[in-house]
Design a protein around this motif. Structure first.
Motif, short mmCIF file in Angstrom:
data_model
loop_
_atom_site.label_atom_id
_atom_site.label_comp_id
_atom_site.label_asym_id
_atom_site.label_seq_id
_atom_site.Cartn_x
_atom_site.Cartn_y
_atom_site.Cartn_z
N VAL A 332 0.82 -1.22 0.00
CA VAL A 332 0.00 0.00 0.00
C VAL A 332 0.85 1.26 0.00
CG1 VAL A 332 -1.98 -1.09 1.14
CG2 VAL A 332 -0.20 0.00 2.53
N TRP A 333 2.12 1.15 0.37
CA TRP A 333 2.99 2.33 0.42
C TRP A 333 3.32 2.84 -0.97
CZ3 TRP A 333 8.29 1.78 -1.21
CH2 TRP A 333 8.65 0.46 -1.56
N GLN A 334 3.02 2.05 -1.99
CA GLN A 334 3.28 2.48 -3.37
C GLN A 334 1.96 2.87 -4.05
OE1 GLN A 334 5.37 -1.23 -4.49
NE2 GLN A 334 7.18 0.04 -4.87
N GLY A 335 1.72 4.15 -4.13
CA GLY A 335 0.55 4.62 -4.88
C GLY A 335 -0.69 4.92 -4.08
N SER A 336 -0.70 4.68 -2.76
CA SER A 336 -1.89 4.96 -1.97
C SER A 336 -1.96 6.43 -1.61
CB SER A 336 -1.89 4.12 -0.69
OG SER A 336 -2.98 4.47 0.13
N ALA A 337 -3.18 6.96 -1.57
CA ALA A 337 -3.39 8.37 -1.18
C ALA A 337 -3.65 8.50 0.31
CB ALA A 337 -4.56 8.96 -1.96
N ALA A 338 -3.72 7.37 1.02
CA ALA A 338 -4.02 7.38 2.46
C ALA A 338 -2.85 7.98 3.23
CB ALA A 338 -4.31 5.98 2.95
N GLU A 339 -3.15 8.55 4.39
CA GLU A 339 -2.13 9.15 5.24
C GLU A 339 -2.11 8.48 6.60
OE1 GLU A 339 -1.61 13.78 4.11
OE2 GLU A 339 -3.44 13.28 5.22
N GLY A 340 -0.92 8.43 7.21
CA GLY A 340 -0.79 8.00 8.59
C GLY A 340 -1.45 6.67 8.89
N VAL A 341 -2.28 6.68 9.93
CA VAL A 341 -2.86 5.45 10.44
C VAL A 341 -3.78 4.77 9.43
CG1 VAL A 341 -4.87 6.50 11.55
CG2 VAL A 341 -3.88 4.42 12.52
N ASN A 342 -4.41 5.54 8.55
CA ASN A 342 -5.28 4.93 7.54
C ASN A 342 -4.49 4.09 6.54
OD1 ASN A 342 -7.95 5.56 8.26
ND2 ASN A 342 -7.73 7.65 7.52
N LEU A 343 -3.22 4.46 6.30
CA LEU A 343 -2.36 3.64 5.45
C LEU A 343 -2.08 2.31 6.13
CD1 LEU A 343 -0.63 3.85 2.74
CD2 LEU A 343 1.31 4.19 4.28
N SER A 344 -1.83 2.35 7.43
CA SER A 344 -1.61 1.12 8.19
C SER A 344 -2.87 0.25 8.18
CB SER A 344 -1.22 1.45 9.64
OG SER A 344 -0.02 2.18 9.68
N ALA A 345 -4.04 0.88 8.27
CA ALA A 345 -5.30 0.13 8.24
C ALA A 345 -5.49 -0.56 6.89
CB ALA A 345 -6.48 1.06 8.53
N GLN A 346 -5.13 0.12 5.80
CA GLN A 346 -5.20 -0.50 4.48
C GLN A 346 -4.27 -1.70 4.38
OE1 GLN A 346 -4.56 2.32 1.32
NE2 GLN A 346 -6.47 3.43 1.69
N ALA A 347 -3.08 -1.56 5.00
CA ALA A 347 -2.11 -2.67 4.99
C ALA A 347 -2.68 -3.87 5.74
CB ALA A 347 -0.80 -2.22 5.63
N PHE A 348 -3.33 -3.62 6.86
CA PHE A 348 -3.95 -4.72 7.63
C PHE A 348 -5.12 -5.33 6.86
CE2 PHE A 348 -1.36 -3.57 11.14
CZ PHE A 348 -1.48 -4.56 12.09
N GLU A 349 -5.84 -4.51 6.10
CA GLU A 349 -6.97 -5.04 5.32
C GLU A 349 -6.49 -6.00 4.25
OE1 GLU A 349 -10.99 -3.22 3.33
OE2 GLU A 349 -9.11 -2.23 2.84
N ILE A 350 -5.33 -5.71 3.67
CA ILE A 350 -4.79 -6.58 2.62
C ILE A 350 -4.15 -7.84 3.21
CG2 ILE A 350 -2.95 -6.73 0.86
CD1 ILE A 350 -3.55 -3.77 0.23
N THR A 351 -3.41 -7.69 4.30
CA THR A 351 -2.68 -8.82 4.87
C THR A 351 -3.53 -9.68 5.81
OG1 THR A 351 -1.83 -7.34 6.59
CG2 THR A 351 -0.43 -7.71 4.65
#
Length: 454
Positions: A332-351
């Motif tokens: 998610v760190w490549q190309g995501s528009a999310a910031e901060g904790v929401n980026l971490s949440a997206q990572a947890f959603e995928i993994t």
């Protein structure tokens, strides 16, 4: 000029290369000056936390475990989840390597600063024993250095406002529990929603912080270890399921740390971003954690220094590394528009599809709330030193009101303001610790000599 541009200039000015010299250079000095001796006693430090070496008739307010839990409540939280995401997005994977380096030297820094926290405690106007950089300066260096103590407390009032944790807590709750299920349209202005959620957080926090450090320590001691275990269980689940990818990403972290073309703007840029985020994560050398450890019930300064030394190891080397690996593995760190904790949440959603984000939300809620509790104590200590302990309620009410500002402000405004304040807090903390380092060395030599004879 906008508030974002003003705060960005403030943070960039405060976090110049001089901070690299002060925090990392100072930490390296402590590491070498102590001859690495404290690192040989990590097992002994764990035993102290477990209550195996109590002090008879010791002064203080909370146990070693309570002090560590209170300090960890202020460090394990958004710094390990949201701040790691910010580090990767702004500085690339290489920023994590410099967070590691900062944590290793930070262990030595915490040993020195938190030993001094017990060695040079002072009393407030109510006669209560207190610890912190301001007392280290006035009691250890003398009245002529009081200006440095006042400077620490002034910037500490800003640095300890509950801005980042409140903002990130509101954002993850809003995004995943209200907007994502469709209870609120994305197109709508969320100001009133943010404000309402901030009000709920404010009332919850107020019910605890008005009870003082004993109540804060009690809550932290109950909540923080459990949340760390839940979070780490999730992290290990993800890492084990992607174990073949871990060596690649660990290698990427190291390679990017020394890349001239890194996202952070070369080696120096990536280094500064990593150290900046590590300072927010483990607070070594900043001075906040010194106030928590200064409240420990002990007459042996070196004991508390050893206990405090465990903080960066747990906080940055363990928890932050796991967060970084989850974000990198997810992509998610490549190309995501999310910031901060929401980026971490997206990572947890995928993994961890389905349950991942919601387990993270549970951890984030308790991490952020416990951090806000602890920051209220830190800021209150600064305020009491400046204006007297009897005026503390005034500060606590202002503190609670800043939660409403944090709930409605942008991430950039908040992170720049806190970063700048943290950098300024590090100046008096590190200067006083460096000047008083011989006192710590003498106390350590005496303690370890007695320990070897017992």
């Amino acid at each position: 000029m906008t508030l974002v541009s003003i705060t960005a200039q403030f943070a960039n000015l405060a976090w110049g290369p001089h901070m690299l010299v002060l925090l990392v250079g100072g930490g390296l000095f402590f590491l070498v000056y102590s001859r690495f001796i404290p690192f040989r006693y990590i097992g002994h430090a764990i035993a102290i936390v477990r209550g195996k070496h109590p002090d008879k008739g010791a002064q203080g307010h909370i146990s070693h475990a309570g002090a560590l839990s209170s300090a960890m409540a202020g460090t394990v939280g958004m710094g390990n989840i949201g701040s790691v995401a910010v580090a990767i997005m702004v500085g690339g994977p290489g920023a994590i390597f410099w967070m590691w380096i900062s944590a290793i030297v930070g262990m030595a820094t915490k040993f020195f600063t938190c030993t001094l926290a017990i060695m040079y405690r002072g009393k407030d106007e109510n006669g209560q024993l207190q610890g912190g950089p301001m007392y280290i300066i006035t009691e250890g260096l003398g009245p002529k250095w009081r200006f440095l103590a006042v400077f620490f407390c002034l910037v500490g009032l800003i640095g300890n406002f509950p801005l980042f944790n409140t903002n990130q807590l509101i954002q993850i709750l809003k995004e995943w529990l209200i907007i994502k299920p469709g209870f609120y349209a994305v197109e709508q202005n969320t100001f009133w929603l943010d404000l309402s959620m901030g009000l709920v957080v404010m009332l919850l926090v107020g019910s605890v912080i008005l009870g003082g450090i004993q109540r804060i320590a009690s809550v932290a001691k109950s909540v923080v270890p459990l949340m760390i275990m839940i979070y780490m269980a999730c992290a290990f689940y993800v890492i084990v399921n992607h174990i073949n990818e871990v060596p690649f990403y660990l290698g990427l972290i190291v390679n990017e740390a020394f890349s001239l073309n890194s996202v952070g703007g070369g080696i120096l840029g990536t280094m500064l971003i990593g150290i900046r985020r590590a300072a927010f994560s483990n607070e070594a050398g900043i001075g906040t954690e010194v106030m928590a450890h200064g409240s420990a019930k002990t007459n042996e300064p070196v004991k508390e220094g050893l206990v405090a030394m465990l903080g960066p190891a747990i906080d940055t080397l363990l928890v932050c590394t796991c967060t970084a690996l989850i974000i990198l593995i997810s992509g998610v760190w490549q190309g995501s528009a999310a910031e901060g904790v929401n980026l971490s949440a997206q990572a947890f959603e995928i993994t961890m599809p389905g349950v991942g984000p919601y387990i993270l939300i549970l951890c984030v809620f308790f991490f952020s709330i416990s951090t806000i509790f602890t920051q209220a104590f830190y800021g209150g200590q600064c305020f009491s030193f400046l204006f007297g302990a009897k005026q503390i309620r005034k500060y606590q009410y202002v503190y609670l009101l800043t939660i409403l500002f944090a709930a409605t402000a942008t991430l950039d405004e908040i992170i720049n303001l806190i970063d700048g304040a943290y950098a300024l807090m590090a100046i008096p903390t590190m200067v006083s610790a460096l000047l008083l380092a011989p006192k710590v060395k003498a106390a350590a030599d005496d303690y370890f000599a007695r320990l070897s004879l017992s």
